[in-house]
Design an enzyme around this catalytic site. Structure first.
Site, PDB file in Angstrom:
ATOM      1  N   ASP A  49     -62.861  53.237  51.687  1.00 34.35           N
ATOM      2  CA  ASP A  49     -62.182  54.253  52.485  1.00 34.35           C
ATOM      3  C   ASP A  49     -61.712  55.405  51.593  1.00 34.35           C
ATOM      4  OD1 ASP A  49     -60.595  55.578  54.408  1.00 34.35           O
ATOM      5  OD2 ASP A  49     -60.080  53.676  55.369  1.00 34.35           O
ATOM      6  N   THR A  90     -61.629  58.236  59.514  1.00 32.00           N
ATOM      7  CA  THR A  90     -61.931  56.836  59.218  1.00 32.00           C
ATOM      8  C   THR A  90     -62.720  56.136  60.324  1.00 32.00           C
ATOM      9  OG1 THR A  90     -60.001  56.594  57.785  1.00 32.00           O
ATOM     10  CG2 THR A  90     -60.894  54.581  58.755  1.00 32.00           C
ATOM     11  N   LYS A 173     -57.422  47.682  57.848  1.00 33.17           N
ATOM     12  CA  LYS A 173     -57.297  48.465  59.077  1.00 33.17           C
ATOM     13  C   LYS A 173     -58.087  47.821  60.202  1.00 33.17           C
ATOM     14  CE  LYS A 173     -56.965  52.941  56.682  1.00 33.17           C
ATOM     15  NZ  LYS A 173     -57.572  54.293  56.564  1.00 33.17           N
ATOM     16  N   ASP A 174     -57.512  47.790  61.394  1.00 29.32           N
ATOM     17  CA  ASP A 174     -58.247  47.244  62.538  1.00 29.32           C
ATOM     18  C   ASP A 174     -59.543  48.018  62.777  1.00 29.32           C
ATOM     19  OD1 ASP A 174     -57.372  49.592  64.238  1.00 29.32           O
ATOM     20  OD2 ASP A 174     -55.438  48.601  64.090  1.00 29.32           O
ATOM     21  N   ASP A 310     -57.658  54.597  50.506  1.00 28.68           N
ATOM     22  CA  ASP A 310     -57.263  55.663  51.424  1.00 28.68           C
ATOM     23  C   ASP A 310     -55.756  55.864  51.415  1.00 28.68           C
ATOM     24  OD1 ASP A 310     -58.134  57.523  53.670  1.00 28.68           O
ATOM     25  OD2 ASP A 310     -56.695  56.286  54.750  1.00 28.68           O
ATOM     26  N   ASP A 357     -66.398  56.172  54.326  1.00 27.46           N
ATOM     27  CA  ASP A 357     -66.250  56.747  55.660  1.00 27.46           C
ATOM     28  C   ASP A 357     -65.987  58.252  55.619  1.00 27.46           C
ATOM     29  OD1 ASP A 357     -63.824  56.284  54.435  1.00 27.46           O
ATOM     30  OD2 ASP A 357     -62.801  55.586  56.235  1.00 27.46           O
ATOM     31  N   HIS A 358     -65.497  58.737  54.483  1.00 30.20           N
ATOM     32  CA  HIS A 358     -65.209  60.160  54.281  1.00 30.20           C
ATOM     33  C   HIS A 358     -64.740  60.346  52.851  1.00 30.20           C
ATOM     34  CE1 HIS A 358     -60.970  59.064  54.420  1.00 30.20           C
ATOM     35  NE2 HIS A 358     -61.200  58.439  55.573  1.00 30.20           N
TER      36      HIS A 358
END
Length: 551
Positions: A49, A90, A173-174, A310, A357-358
């Site tokens: 992340d 995300t 993270k969910d 992240d 993711d970014h």
């Protein structure tokens, strides 16, 4: 059920109890496919992340031989991989990696968005029809892939194996667990900061397996809190970073970061330390062991997202000692994880891909400190100023509802019934916003085809636009301007610092090498589909990356 003797985790050997009845039987399963179709025993997706592409090389000389260096040297690095949509968040990134699709199709346009029909904000994985499993009732567990409109590569693997191949998602993270695991997953687990438990929801199961219940009792975060967070190496050797204490960092403490005060009190604090990645990868190893992932001839899939990068990145920025130390520690965690895979599944028997993711922007104050343009805007400020302008000009009362995801959302009850046409209101809003500091351009999304824009921006905005979930106007900010606070940093833009991501494949079916050909995040899922000889996800728009294979 069978007995599990022990689990080696990164900090000690922990005794475990029995595996649940959900675990595969140890008896070898007959080969399910013709002899001329080969597949790896296990596919592992690693999403880091907020990992910018340059992190592969920024700290390369300090990485171990068995972590990031092993990926680069033994694997195939797709050096110019870009995100093909905006905004870059995300939930969207994880979804796009695993669907091979874009928000216009898969529907996950942000971490949250505004539903104009219900007139409420929607969180990407929220689902009021399910309940928490693995802990006491909490909204943290009321989650599922309900809002995802397309299939994932993990769904397609389940379909291709007639649901015999197992799929499990794991992340702090969910959204980093649920969306990659897809609709048909056996399980998705995420971290509950209020209790220190790894939880799931009733979408997947009625109760967590025994191995997970026993693992939750360990409260592993406490073990790391007791160690505090000190730099892995002498702090004066962190030459790729700024000074330890900067006023524009989101946190005020310096190394060593004191964590002992969190023991049995604040389990959530581990997210903002590199230890959040360590416990994530330890759980991944436990899942492989306990669920016999990769133990037979039917391919399984483990989707892992390392989210601590992240949290650290948002707080301290990409030029901080905290960020550098987090990646050096993640490198060591990866080395241990790869060694575990070699031993448990077998070297050459599994396929891994690593991506992100970014990316992330530099902290604006850091950029200004070094004479580089940067700045911030505020959603609240945008709404306040635009409503004030429209109220004065057209006598319409608070017609702007939201500024979110770089989009302006109007109250359509007012625009449809007012004395001034919606087109006039939008045109006036565009001209007003263009004059605000930091704004490069503002677009009526419904008319983007007629808008003069660089093609890359036009395509990314179009790919990110979902007719039922997106807003009315999209605004583009100047480079290194973003919507955020005066300290720390964030992401979300079309710019390369947010959209240029790492992509490395390693293991079964992958030849060593690298390519500077331009590819996109949407190419990951069809590449895996081609490698596994299965159908690509049903919303897929990407193409296989043919350079990576041995064939």
């Amino acid at each position: 059920m069978k007995k599990i003797s022990c689990l080696i985790v990164s900090l000690s050997i922990l005794t475990l109890s029995t595996v649940s009845a959900q675990t595969k039987k140890a008896t070898p399963i007959a080969k399910a496919f013709p002899s001329d179709i080969a597949r790896p025993k296990l596919v592992i997706g690693l999403v880091v992340d907020q990992m910018r592409w340059d992190y592969l090389y920024r700290y390369y000389n300090r990485y171990t031989k068995g972590g990031f260096k092993r990926l680069i040297n033994e694997g195939f690095s797709v050096e110019n991989t870009f995100i093909p949509y905006t905004p870059t968040y995300t939930a969207v990134g994880h979804t796009t990696i695993y669907t091979g699709s874009v928000p216009a199709i898969h529907g996950i346009i942000g971490n949250d968005w505004y539903n104009s029909e219900s007139k409420k904000n929607v969180y990407c994985t929220e689902d009021s029809s399910v309940v928490t499993v693995g802990s006491s009732p909490s909204s943290e567990g009321n989650m599922s892939p309900k809002n995802l409109l397309a299939t994932t590569i993990t769904d397609e693997l389940r379909l291709a194996t007639n649901f015999k191949g197992k799929v499990i998602g794991i992340s702090l993270k969910d959204r980093g667990s649920i969306l990659p695991a897809g609709h048909a997953a056996n399980a998705a687990y995420w971290y509950q900061g209020s209790t220190g438990n790894w939880i799931t929801s009733s979408y997947y199961m009625k109760e967590v397996p025994t191995w997970m219940a026993d693992y939750n009792k360990l409260k592993l975060a406490n073990k790391f809190y007791a160690k505090n967070w000190e730099t892995l190496y002498p702090i004066d050797t962190y030459e790729n970073s700024t000074a330890d204490q900067k006023g524009y960092e989101g946190k005020t403490s310096t190394f060593p970061h004191q964590l002992t005060q969190n023991i049995n009190k604040n389990f959530d604090a581990i997210r903002s330390t590199p230890y959040g990645n360590t416990i994530t990868l330890d759980l991944a190893k436990l899942a492989i062991l306990s669920e016999d992932l990769g133990a037979d001839n039917i391919t399984d899939f483990l989707a892992v997202s390392c989210s601590a990068t992240d949290y650290v990145g948002h707080a301290y920025g990409p030029n901080s000692i905290e960020a550098e130390d987090t990646y050096l520690r993640l490198d060591k965690d990866f080395e241990e994880f790869f060694n575990y895979l070699d031993k448990k599944v077998g070297k050459g028997q599994y396929t891994i891909f690593l991506s992100a993711d970014h990316g992330v922007a530099h902290v604006p104050a850091f950029m200004k400190e070094n004479k580089i343009p940067a700045g911030i805007v505020s959603d609240r400020d945008i709404v306040f100023k635009l409503n004030g302008f429209l109220n004065n000009k057209f006598k319409v009362n608070n017609v702007v509802l939201k500024s979110m995801n770089n989009q302006i959302i109007f109250d359509h009850d007012k625009t449809d019934n007012g004395t001034v046409s919606f087109d006039v209101i939008k045109a006036a809003s565009i001209e007003f916003l263009k004059r605000m500091d930091g704004f490069t351009n503002v677009i009526d999304i419904s008319r983007i085809a007629q808008t003069t824009l660089p093609e890359v921006q036009k395509e990314m905005i179009t790919n990110g636009y979902n007719a039922r979930r997106s807003g009315d106007l999209y605004y583009i900010l100047d480079p290194n301007w973003f919507n955020g606070a005066s300290t720390g940093t964030t992401h979300g833009s079309w710019n390369p610092y947010d959209a240029h991501i790492p992509l490395v494949f390693m293991g079964w079916g992958i030849k060593p090498g690298a390519s500077n050909k331009t590819h996109y995040m949407t190419d990951i899922a069809p590449t895996l589909a081609a490698l596994l000889h299965i159908q690509m996800p049903n919303g897929c728009v990407g193409e296989p990356i043919t350079e990576i294979t041995n064939k």
